[in-house]
Scaffold this motif. Structure first.
Motif, PDB file in Angstrom:
ATOM      1  N   UNK A  12       0.839  -1.194   0.000  1.00  9.46           N
ATOM      2  CA  UNK A  12       0.000   0.000   0.000  1.00  9.46           C
ATOM      3  C   UNK A  12       0.877   1.249   0.000  1.00  9.46           C
ATOM      4  N   UNK A  13       0.487   2.205  -0.825  1.00 11.60           N
ATOM      5  CA  UNK A  13       1.274   3.415  -0.990  1.00 11.60           C
ATOM      6  C   UNK A  13       2.280   3.347  -2.115  1.00 11.60           C
ATOM      7  N   UNK A  14       2.466   2.176  -2.662  1.00  4.52           N
ATOM      8  CA  UNK A  14       3.421   1.988  -3.738  1.00  4.52           C
ATOM      9  C   UNK A  14       2.862   2.354  -5.095  1.00  4.52           C
ATOM     10  N   UNK A  15       3.665   2.085  -6.122  1.00  2.00           N
ATOM     11  CA  UNK A  15       3.306   2.451  -7.487  1.00  2.00           C
ATOM     12  C   UNK A  15       3.544   1.288  -8.435  1.00  2.00           C
ATOM     13  N   UNK A  16       2.800   1.302  -9.519  1.00  5.12           N
ATOM     14  CA  UNK A  16       2.984   0.360 -10.620  1.00  5.12           C
ATOM     15  C   UNK A  16       2.660   1.067 -11.914  1.00  5.12           C
ATOM     16  N   UNK A  17       3.267   0.629 -12.989  1.00  8.46           N
ATOM     17  CA  UNK A  17       2.899   1.120 -14.314  1.00  8.46           C
ATOM     18  C   UNK A  17       2.488  -0.057 -15.187  1.00  8.46           C
ATOM     19  N   UNK A  82      -0.273   5.343  -8.683  1.00  9.15           N
ATOM     20  CA  UNK A  82       0.461   5.747  -7.486  1.00  9.15           C
ATOM     21  C   UNK A  82      -0.455   5.696  -6.273  1.00  9.15           C
ATOM     22  N   UNK A  83       0.153   5.781  -5.106  1.00 15.09           N
ATOM     23  CA  UNK A  83      -0.618   5.753  -3.845  1.00 15.09           C
ATOM     24  C   UNK A  83      -1.614   4.606  -3.841  1.00 15.09           C
ATOM     25  N   UNK A  84      -1.145   3.443  -4.217  1.00 17.16           N
ATOM     26  CA  UNK A  84      -2.035   2.290  -4.334  1.00 17.16           C
ATOM     27  C   UNK A  84      -2.599   1.872  -2.989  1.00 17.16           C
ATOM     28  N   UNK A  85      -3.835   1.399  -3.042  1.00 13.15           N
ATOM     29  CA  UNK A  85      -4.570   0.977  -1.858  1.00 13.15           C
ATOM     30  C   UNK A  85      -4.960  -0.491  -2.004  1.00 13.15           C
ATOM     31  N   UNK A  86      -5.183  -1.193  -0.905  1.00 15.79           N
ATOM     32  CA  UNK A  86      -5.623  -2.591  -1.013  1.00 15.79           C
ATOM     33  C   UNK A  86      -6.879  -2.750  -1.865  1.00 15.79           C
ATOM     34  N   UNK A  87      -7.753  -1.774  -1.841  1.00 13.96           N
ATOM     35  CA  UNK A  87      -8.978  -1.858  -2.643  1.00 13.96           C
ATOM     36  C   UNK A  87      -8.730  -1.703  -4.134  1.00 13.96           C
ATOM     37  N   UNK A  88      -7.505  -1.386  -4.520  1.00 10.06           N
ATOM     38  CA  UNK A  88      -7.152  -1.364  -5.941  1.00 10.06           C
ATOM     39  C   UNK A  88      -6.814  -2.764  -6.467  1.00 10.06           C
ATOM     40  N   UNK A  89      -6.763  -3.731  -5.581  1.00 15.49           N
ATOM     41  CA  UNK A  89      -6.461  -5.100  -5.986  1.00 15.49           C
ATOM     42  C   UNK A  89      -7.526  -5.615  -6.943  1.00 15.49           C
ATOM     43  N   UNK A 113     -12.600  -4.670 -28.258  1.00 18.18           N
ATOM     44  CA  UNK A 113     -11.317  -5.366 -28.177  1.00 18.18           C
ATOM     45  C   UNK A 113     -10.778  -5.277 -26.749  1.00 18.18           C
ATOM     46  N   UNK A 114     -10.296  -6.435 -26.278  1.00 13.97           N
ATOM     47  CA  UNK A 114      -9.852  -6.529 -24.892  1.00 13.97           C
ATOM     48  C   UNK A 114      -8.514  -7.255 -24.785  1.00 13.97           C
ATOM     49  N   UNK A 115      -7.711  -6.812 -23.847  1.00 22.83           N
ATOM     50  CA  UNK A 115      -6.509  -7.548 -23.499  1.00 22.83           C
ATOM     51  C   UNK A 115      -6.850  -8.665 -22.525  1.00 22.83           C
ATOM     52  N   UNK A 116      -5.869  -9.475 -22.210  1.00 22.61           N
ATOM     53  CA  UNK A 116      -6.088 -10.661 -21.396  1.00 22.61           C
ATOM     54  C   UNK A 116      -6.119 -10.367 -19.903  1.00 22.61           C
ATOM     55  N   UNK A 117      -5.720  -9.176 -19.487  1.00 25.14           N
ATOM     56  CA  UNK A 117      -5.744  -8.838 -18.071  1.00 25.14           C
ATOM     57  C   UNK A 117      -4.412  -9.066 -17.396  1.00 25.14           C
ATOM     58  N   UNK A 118      -4.114  -8.221 -16.427  1.00 32.07           N
ATOM     59  CA  UNK A 118      -2.906  -8.375 -15.630  1.00 32.07           C
ATOM     60  C   UNK A 118      -3.276  -8.147 -14.161  1.00 32.07           C
ATOM     61  N   UNK A 119      -2.800  -9.013 -13.294  1.00 32.88           N
ATOM     62  CA  UNK A 119      -3.194  -8.977 -11.887  1.00 32.88           C
ATOM     63  C   UNK A 119      -2.390  -7.915 -11.130  1.00 32.88           C
ATOM     64  N   UNK A 120      -3.113  -7.095 -10.389  1.00 33.73           N
ATOM     65  CA  UNK A 120      -2.503  -6.126  -9.476  1.00 33.73           C
ATOM     66  C   UNK A 120      -2.965  -6.474  -8.072  1.00 33.73           C
ATOM     67  N   UNK A 121      -2.016  -6.701  -7.190  1.00 34.18           N
ATOM     68  CA  UNK A 121      -2.325  -7.030  -5.807  1.00 34.18           C
ATOM     69  C   UNK A 121      -1.622  -6.031  -4.901  1.00 34.18           C
ATOM     70  N   UNK A 122      -2.405  -5.364  -4.056  1.00 38.87           N
ATOM     71  CA  UNK A 122      -1.859  -4.365  -3.139  1.00 38.87           C
ATOM     72  C   UNK A 122      -2.034  -4.884  -1.723  1.00 38.87           C
ATOM     73  N   UNK A 123      -0.923  -5.074  -1.042  1.00 42.37           N
ATOM     74  CA  UNK A 123      -0.974  -5.593   0.323  1.00 42.37           C
ATOM     75  C   UNK A 123      -1.004  -4.442   1.322  1.00 42.37           C
ATOM     76  N   UNK A 124      -1.676  -4.689   2.437  1.00 45.34           N
ATOM     77  CA  UNK A 124      -1.805  -3.641   3.462  1.00 45.34           C
ATOM     78  C   UNK A 124      -0.655  -3.699   4.461  1.00 45.34           C
TER      79      UNK A 124
END
Length: 124
Positions: A12-17, A82-89, A113-124
């Motif tokens: 939590x609080x981290x970033x991903x692109x 940015x400022x990722x939260x667990x609820x962004x999982x 058209x859709x991509x296959x998806x990528x998992x984002x997991x935000x830990x508290x």
């Protein structure tokens, strides 16, 4: 064809692109969007970027924390989170529709058209 990548596990609080790479020669004519789907929930709009002027629109949940952009020369769309939260999982999907203009949160039915998806997991 769309290929989403860049997901992972972050505190939590981290970033991903996230990235969404598209194949084809007319990428610049497509309105592009990010959606996400958490377990047991419906797929929801996160952010979108227009094809004509690259204007953007964000869901309230992502406004101020997420930024979407596109590089038409590279046929790629990005989502800087940015400022990722667990609820962004969630599983994050990219979507595209030719000449789709995005001026608000759209339902998934507006994109073909859709991509296959990528998992984002935000830990508290």
């Amino acid at each position: 064809q769309l290929q989403a990548s860049g997901g992972g596990l972050v505190q939590a609080g981290g970033s991903l692109r996230l990235s969404c790479a598209a194949s084809g020669r007319s990428f610049s004519r497509y309105g592009m969007a990010w959606f996400r789907q958490a377990p047991g929930k419906e797929r929801e709009f996160v952010a979108g970027i227009n094809w004509s002027d690259e204007s953007t629109y964000y869901a309230d949940s992502s406004k101020g924390r997420f930024t979407t952009s596109r590089d038409n020369a590279q046929n790629t769309m990005y989502l800087q989170m940015t400022s990722l939260k667990p609820e962004d999982t969630a599983v994050y999907y990219c979507a595209a529709e030719q000449y789709r203009y995005i001026i608000g949160a759209l339902d998934s039915e507006y994109f073909s058209f859709w991509g296959q998806g990528t998992q984002v997991t935000v830990s508290s």
